[in-house]
Design a protein around this motif. Structure first.
Motif, PDB file in Angstrom:
ATOM      1  N   MET A   1     -67.542  71.495  17.716  1.00 15.55           N
ATOM      2  CA  MET A   1     -67.441  71.853  19.119  1.00 15.55           C
ATOM      3  C   MET A   1     -67.419  73.372  19.246  1.00 15.55           C
ATOM      4  N   LYS A   2     -68.172  73.880  20.186  1.00 16.44           N
ATOM      5  CA  LYS A   2     -68.221  75.316  20.436  1.00 16.44           C
ATOM      6  C   LYS A   2     -67.225  75.680  21.526  1.00 16.44           C
ATOM      7  N   CYS A   3     -66.696  76.881  21.410  1.00 16.04           N
ATOM      8  CA  CYS A   3     -65.765  77.378  22.415  1.00 16.04           C
ATOM      9  C   CYS A   3     -66.337  78.680  22.975  1.00 16.04           C
ATOM     10  N   PHE A   4     -66.262  78.814  24.298  1.00 13.08           N
ATOM     11  CA  PHE A   4     -66.714  80.041  24.951  1.00 13.08           C
ATOM     12  C   PHE A   4     -65.777  80.342  26.098  1.00 13.08           C
ATOM     13  N   ASN A   5     -65.268  81.553  26.124  1.00 18.09           N
ATOM     14  CA  ASN A   5     -64.378  82.004  27.189  1.00 18.09           C
ATOM     15  C   ASN A   5     -63.181  81.060  27.368  1.00 18.09           C
ATOM     16  N   GLY A   6     -62.678  80.578  26.239  1.00 21.07           N
ATOM     17  CA  GLY A   6     -61.514  79.706  26.262  1.00 21.07           C
ATOM     18  C   GLY A   6     -61.797  78.270  26.650  1.00 21.07           C
ATOM     19  N   VAL A   7     -63.051  77.891  26.774  1.00 18.82           N
ATOM     20  CA  VAL A   7     -63.434  76.530  27.161  1.00 18.82           C
ATOM     21  C   VAL A   7     -64.142  75.865  25.983  1.00 18.82           C
ATOM     22  N   ASN A   8     -63.658  74.684  25.600  1.00 15.98           N
ATOM     23  CA  ASN A   8     -64.339  73.907  24.574  1.00 15.98           C
ATOM     24  C   ASN A   8     -65.532  73.214  25.213  1.00 15.98           C
ATOM     25  N   LEU A   9     -66.710  73.582  24.763  1.00 16.12           N
ATOM     26  CA  LEU A   9     -67.940  73.021  25.327  1.00 16.12           C
ATOM     27  C   LEU A   9     -68.204  71.659  24.697  1.00 16.12           C
ATOM     28  N   THR A  10     -68.442  70.668  25.531  1.00 15.80           N
ATOM     29  CA  THR A  10     -68.674  69.316  25.036  1.00 15.80           C
ATOM     30  C   THR A  10     -70.089  69.177  24.484  1.00 15.80           C
ATOM     31  N   GLU A  11     -70.289  68.152  23.682  1.00 22.27           N
ATOM     32  CA  GLU A  11     -71.622  67.878  23.139  1.00 22.27           C
ATOM     33  C   GLU A  11     -72.607  67.603  24.274  1.00 22.27           C
ATOM     34  N   ASN A  12     -72.152  66.917  25.305  1.00 26.90           N
ATOM     35  CA  ASN A  12     -73.006  66.646  26.454  1.00 26.90           C
ATOM     36  C   ASN A  12     -73.449  67.954  27.118  1.00 26.90           C
ATOM     37  N   THR A  13     -72.518  68.888  27.258  1.00 25.30           N
ATOM     38  CA  THR A  13     -72.843  70.190  27.846  1.00 25.30           C
ATOM     39  C   THR A  13     -73.856  70.929  26.985  1.00 25.30           C
ATOM     40  N   ILE A  14     -73.665  70.896  25.677  1.00 22.83           N
ATOM     41  CA  ILE A  14     -74.611  71.561  24.761  1.00 22.83           C
ATOM     42  C   ILE A  14     -76.002  70.955  24.934  1.00 22.83           C
TER      43      ILE A  14
END
Length: 84
Positions: A1-14
């Motif tokens: 899982m990637k994190c950006f600006n304190g938000v864990n980006l979901t696989e769906n978002t990716i």
């Protein structure tokens, strides 16, 4: 899982973000083909955009700041400024 600006980006978002960049590259090609946008070397530009579309779908640019910024926007609706 990637994190950006304190938000864990979901696989769906990716996946949605990859699709967004893929579709954007194809839209750029259409604009050139329809004569809405002029580029100096049409064939080269179209080749580069097609390559970019393929690479985005495959996840080769998931680490790029613009990608992460767009993913953050897709997931949260918040646009994060990259420069002060």
């Amino acid at each position: 899982m990637k994190c950006f600006n304190g938000v864990n980006l979901t696989e769906n978002t990716i996946q949605e973000t990859r699709q967004w960049f893929h579709d954007n590259a194809l839209a750029c090609i259409r604009e050139v083909e329809e004569g809405k946008v002029f580029v100096n070397n049409r064939e080269h530009y179209i080749d580069l955009q097609r390559k970019s579309a393929r690479e985005y779908i495959k996840g080769k640019h998931d680490h790029i700041l613009a990608f992460l910024q767009r993913a953050h926007y897709i997931q949260t609706g918040e646009s994060v400024a990259l420069m002060p």
